[in-house]
Enzyme design. Structure first.
Site, PDB file in Angstrom:
ATOM      1  N   LYS A 290     -20.635 -17.231   0.493  1.00 31.23           N
ATOM      2  CA  LYS A 290     -22.085 -17.157   0.635  1.00 31.23           C
ATOM      3  C   LYS A 290     -22.744 -16.254  -0.389  1.00 31.23           C
ATOM      4  O   LYS A 290     -22.241 -15.173  -0.687  1.00 31.23           O
ATOM      5  CB  LYS A 290     -22.424 -16.617   2.024  1.00 31.23           C
ATOM      6  CG  LYS A 290     -22.072 -17.576   3.128  1.00 31.23           C
ATOM      7  CD  LYS A 290     -22.394 -16.947   4.455  1.00 31.23           C
ATOM      8  CE  LYS A 290     -22.183 -17.951   5.573  1.00 31.23           C
ATOM      9  NZ  LYS A 290     -22.414 -17.338   6.870  1.00 31.23           N
TER      10      LYS A 290
ATOM     11  N   GLY B  54     -13.565  -3.624   0.093  1.00 34.33           N
ATOM     12  CA  GLY B  54     -14.940  -3.129   0.237  1.00 34.33           C
ATOM     13  C   GLY B  54     -15.285  -2.070  -0.787  1.00 34.33           C
ATOM     14  O   GLY B  54     -16.402  -2.031  -1.315  1.00 34.33           O
TER      15      GLY B  54
ATOM     16  N   GLY C 276     -11.089  -8.752  -2.269  1.00 36.86           N
ATOM     17  CA  GLY C 276     -10.795  -9.734  -1.226  1.00 36.86           C
ATOM     18  C   GLY C 276      -9.995 -10.926  -1.684  1.00 36.86           C
ATOM     19  O   GLY C 276      -8.891 -10.786  -2.207  1.00 36.86           O
TER      20      GLY C 276
ATOM     21  N   ARG D 257       0.821  -1.219   0.000  1.00 36.43           N
ATOM     22  CA  ARG D 257       0.000   0.000   0.000  1.00 36.43           C
ATOM     23  C   ARG D 257       0.852   1.265   0.000  1.00 36.43           C
ATOM     24  O   ARG D 257       0.453   2.281  -0.577  1.00 36.43           O
ATOM     25  CB  ARG D 257      -0.929   0.004   1.206  1.00 36.43           C
ATOM     26  CG  ARG D 257      -2.066  -0.959   1.012  1.00 36.43           C
ATOM     27  CD  ARG D 257      -2.967  -0.993   2.203  1.00 36.43           C
ATOM     28  NE  ARG D 257      -4.149  -1.770   1.914  1.00 36.43           N
ATOM     29  CZ  ARG D 257      -4.931  -2.293   2.842  1.00 36.43           C
ATOM     30  NH1 ARG D 257      -4.645  -2.120   4.119  1.00 36.43           N
ATOM     31  NH2 ARG D 257      -5.991  -2.977   2.502  1.00 36.43           N
TER      32      ARG D 257
END
Ligand code: AMP
Length: 418
Positions: A220, A399, A376, A34
């Site tokens: 999920k 996100g 992710g 980063r």
């Protein structure tokens, strides 16, 4: 304004970066990706003859916490930048203001963790668990009020604002979005990293070359509903992989054994199948699975049709037939978005499907497709398999990327674009 158009000579830039790097117990940086990602922006400012005031968060402090101090990364930032970076022990207060004011062309000041102040996020802290709604509302109002002063103070340090923190672009925080209103449109801009991210997202959301294939994996379906629904009005092919496969299989009447399956989402799965049909989207589901008799790398394994998983067994990856099916679709695509592994890729014995998908994406990219990987675990996948250089773009925003592909407006982007 774009960063390339702007001449920073004699100017002070407030640069919001994402230096939220992992540290070990001795405060050594274990992955400096980063920091490196922000270097082109910082170097451009300095080589123009400007100076930079760097703001970032580190971790999720609930107040001043030594563990989350940015002083731990100061030397490393200096080394990477090739400039001795100054430090302000508090992002507010006199020290920061004096050091910012005294900054000369070519100099850099790193401010202490912005999240040491609740005003950065604009959320009240330290409320008792049993606080009444009234107390909560009053605390929220108070922090929103003081947030204005906080933001204004940060803005007062600089002549222009550069946002290079895509990882926090989905947050309407003081330094990521609110601060932009203190600068006119000629004095606020994206940094290079943010520019690349915004362009990559635009290529899969708006500037689409067809066929467009999205591969949605992960555990999920419930965590990906909004993304899938948004993608249904954009893509030609939607590949469903990972744990969510079994919710679809079960909904269609198949046997999934012990596989991860959200029983309360069966109707949703059927609804998504119906919507895909209505919109003419080719929904591609797995046909076979690599099944295991325990959730373990060392479990016994075999392959079977995805809808005939015996009791006591669970699907932990796609099978060879599905790999070929997915690869065929991917290789004929011109725009590709990959989010989420096809299986439990943390277990070596269940990496094959994710690797095959990654390799097919690399091949399609080699043949001219634009491929974006992000959000992710798929980033961990391409890195693990050494495929990152073979795809068009690997997003740095977890996100933030997911919200962008859900079709949401990201406050950090809107604040600059408006
Ligand atoms: P997500 O955060 O939703 O992208 O999910 C990523 C996680 O999904 C990874 O940790 C995978 O191990 C997990 N996953 C993928 N496939 C399966 C599966 N078949 N069963 C259980 N977990 C899975």
């Amino acid at each position: 304004m774009t960063i390339d158009q702007f001449n920073f000579a004699g100017k002070k830039a407030f640069v919001r970066v994402d230096f939220n790097v992992p540290l070990d117990e001795k405060f050594n940086i274990t992955d400096d990706t980063r920091i490196r990602a922000a270097l082109p922006t910082l170097k451009k400012i300095l080589s123009d003859g400007g100076s930079a005031i760097i703001g970032s968060h580190l971790g999720r402090p609930k107040g001043v916490t030594d563990k989350f101090s940015l002083k731990h990364i100061l030397n490393h930032v200096s080394q990477l930048l090739g400039v001795e970076v100054q430090f302000a022990n508090d992002c507010m207060g006199e020290e920061a203001a004096i050091k910012a004011a005294a900054l000369q062309p070519g100099e850099v000041l790193l401010l202490e963790n912005l999240r040491f102040y609740a005003e950065e996020e604009g959320k009240p802290r330290g409320l008792a668990d049993d606080a009444t709604d009234e107390v909560k509302a009053a605390a929220k109002k108070a922090v929103k009020e003081s947030q204005k002063e906080f933001t204004k103070k940060l803005a007062s340090y600089a002549d222009c604002y550069v946002n290079d923190a895509f990882g926090t672009a989905h947050r309407a925080h003081a330094s990521t979005a609110l601060i932009a209103k203190y600068f006119d449109k000629d004095h606020k801009m994206f940094g290079y990293l943010m520019e690349k991210e915004v362009k990559a997202v635009d290529k899969v959301m708006n500037d689409i070359r067809r066929p467009f294939t999205a591969i949605m994996g992960g555990s999920k379906v419930s965590s990906k509903i909004e993304i899938i629904e948004n993608l249904l009005s954009k893509v030609d092919n939607l590949i469903i992989a990972g744990g969510m496969t079994y919710t679809f299989t079960k909904a269609m009447g198949g046997s999934v054994g012990n596989s991860i399956c959200e029983m309360d989402k069966l109707d949703l799965a059927l609804d998504l199948i119906k919507k895909a049909k209505e919109k003419g989207v080719n929904l591609v589901l797995a046909t076979d699975a690599k099944i295991a008799d325990a959730f373990s790398n060392d479990a016994h394994t075999k392959f079977c049709p995805v809808d005939q998983i015996p009791d006591g067994w669970e699907g932990l990856d796609i099978g060879p037939e599905t790999e070929a099916l997915f690869a065929e679709v991917i290789k004929h695509s011109k725009t590709i978005l990959w989010n989420g592994p096809t299986g439990v890729f943390e277990f070596e014995n269940f990496t094959h499907g994710s690797r095959a998908v990654g390799e097919a994406i690399v091949e399609a990219t080699r043949n001219g497709a634009f491929s974006l990987v992000g959000g992710g675990d798929s980033v961990a996948c391409v890195n693990k398999f050494g495929l990152a250089n073979g795809v068009s773009y690997v997003s740095t925003g977890g996100g933030a990327l997911l919200e962008a592909i859900e079709g949401k407006v990201l406050p950090g982007i809107a604040a600059i674009s408006e």
